[in-house]
Design an enzyme around this catalytic site. Structure first.
Site, short mmCIF file in Angstrom:
data_model
loop_
_atom_site.label_atom_id
_atom_site.label_comp_id
_atom_site.label_asym_id
_atom_site.label_seq_id
_atom_site.Cartn_x
_atom_site.Cartn_y
_atom_site.Cartn_z
N SER B 173 1.82 -4.33 -8.52
CA SER B 173 1.56 -4.07 -7.11
C SER B 173 0.35 -4.81 -6.59
O SER B 173 0.17 -4.91 -5.38
CB SER B 173 1.35 -2.56 -6.90
N LYS B 218 -5.86 0.25 -5.84
CA LYS B 218 -5.33 -0.32 -4.60
C LYS B 218 -6.50 -0.75 -3.74
O LYS B 218 -7.65 -0.48 -4.03
CB LYS B 218 -4.49 0.72 -3.83
#
Lengths: 184, 268
Positions: B173, B218
């Protein structure tokens, strides 16, 4: 343990004082780790769990002292357990409430929650205080189980309520539809 | 205020005796010897090791430690013990050098000669030396060994929790910033609970819907109060035309929804 190890102990007051000071100060990390990851003794400060904790909240300034177990507290949470967790609105604040719903349950909420029914998402729990004046999941919604830092297992003070917190004997309020879990 | 002397641990363990050579027979007279010698040494300027520096050894590797590999004569028969106690223990008995002066040097020395540190740093020649010396401050005293190990582990745990920690990361990701596998990240714990983070920071967090306490990495796109565009999985590449709130079908099939990052209140 009262023996002097002999490694470089100075003569004189200041040398010995600093030696013992440092030796006793090196016990602080183990105590901090014990408090944070094994068990902790703490005070319940607010009236949100009335009458389970602090039933004499308005009559005296004595607050309940409890033992909080910190050993893997976010695993296997069950309805009725009393947990401590980080306030979702303020990460440094600590809150004590009862687990009323676990992942998958449908809860009929009370004011001021904006929706009447809510299903607790996966990995989350619904917490409520036993008392009237309480800011709980009805205010900030379901909380992630990751926020849970401990479980209250014993009441230590006052003496007449000393003993294990029997969370399994608590009757849940009406309005909780339990999810059908495979392991239940 | 003399510590109670117990016989050295190596005498009672066959594994340790393999490392250190011939075992020492512990008799009651050896205890008397140890007590005598300890008395002697604590009286001499408060050091627990003898002041006489061991001769320089070509085999020693660490700079300046001067570790003596010459083992003492190991005959501990009861007759000549008391006679040999004073001279032999001072001159022939190999021992660790006295801890250096100065607070931080002594702290470093204490950490370096802790058996856990020696094990972890694979300094096995020092380990043999440490085990061979019955006057190591910890190995003859199992409770001290236990407690000092606890303290070391607790300190390390607190360091990893509150200062810095390191962990492997995997997953696609965060391409191209992080590779799919094999990345190791150093995480600053000063920014725990979102302390001092801003838009654009890479953060490590506990995944809220995870039941096994997984951590995610993230980038922050919006702080509380900011408006962010949330892509649904099938969203296409539509452009924003000044509409703040609204669903819009772009060239793809899904919707792009703009939300305001809430102030900690959930809206499930």
């Amino acid at each position: 343990m009262a023996a002097r190890w002999g490694a470089g102990i100075r003569n004189g007051f200041l040398g010995q004082f600093s030696h013992y000071l440092i030796r006793y100060a090196t016990w602080i990390p183990p105590l901090v780790v014990f408090n944070g990851w094994v068990a902790e003794i703490t005070q319940i400060k607010g009236p949100s769990m009335y009458p389970f904790f602090n039933p004499h909240y308005n009559e005296s300034t004595r607050r309940d002292i409890v033992l909080v177990s910190k050993w893997y507290p976010d695993r296997n949470l069950k309805r009725g357990m009393i947990v401590t967790f980080r306030n979702p609105l303020n990460p440094k604040g600590k809150v004590v409430k009862r687990v009323v719903g676990i992942a998958g349950d449908v809860i009929r909420t009370k004011a001021p929650y904006p929706h009447e029914y809510v299903q607790v998402p996966e990995g989350h729990i619904w917490v409520e205080g036993d008392g009237d004046k309480t800011k709980d999941s009805n205010y900030y919604g379901p909380i992630s189980a990751c926020l849970v830092t401990g479980r209250v297992t014993h009441i230590l003070s006052p003496w007449d309520r000393f003993g294990r917190v029997k969370w399994w004997e608590h009757n849940l309020r009406p309005g909780i539809k339990k999810a059908r879990h495979l392991l239940e | 205020m003399l510590p109670s002397i117990r016989p050295p641990i190596r005498a009672s363990s066959s594994v340790l005796s393999l490392l250190t050579g011939p075992a020492i027979r512990t008799t009651t007279s050896s205890q008397a010897t140890c007590r005598l010698t300890f008395q002697q040494r604590t009286l001499s300027q408060g050091h627990n090791v003898v002041d006489q520096t061991p001769p320089p050894n070509p085999g020693s590797t660490s700079a300046g430690s001067g570790i003596n590999y010459n083992l003492p004569p190991l005959s501990f028969s009861s007759h000549d013990q008391h006679q040999h106690s004073q001279e032999d223990h001072q001159q022939h008995h190999h021992h660790l050098p006295p801890p250096p002066q100065g607070f931080f040097s002594r702290l470093l020395h204490a950490l370096r000669t802790h058996p856990v540190t020696l094990l972890l740093s694979s300094r096995l020649q020092h380990f043999d030396q440490v085990l061979g010396s019955p006057y190591h401050r910890l190995l003859s005293h199992p409770f001290r060994m236990l407690f000092s190990t606890f303290k070391l582990l607790a300190f390390t745990h607190l360091f990893l929790e509150h200062v810095l920690s390191m962990a492997p990361a995997s997953g696609p990701s965060m391409l191209p910033t992080f590779e799919v596998v094999g990345e190791w990240l150093v995480v600053s714990r000063f920014h725990k609970y979102g302390n001092g983070v801003k838009v654009g920071d890479l953060v490590v967090y506990q995944i809220p819907v995870s039941t096994s306490g997984e951590l995610g990495v993230k980038r922050i796109m919006g702080m509380p109060g900011d408006y962010v565009l949330v892509d649904t999985p099938m969203a296409g590449g539509g452009t924003v035309e000044g509409e703040v709130l609204g669903d819009r079908g772009g060239p793809g099939e899904g919707d792009e929804v703009m939300i305001q990052v809430c102030f900690g209140l959930y809206s499930w």
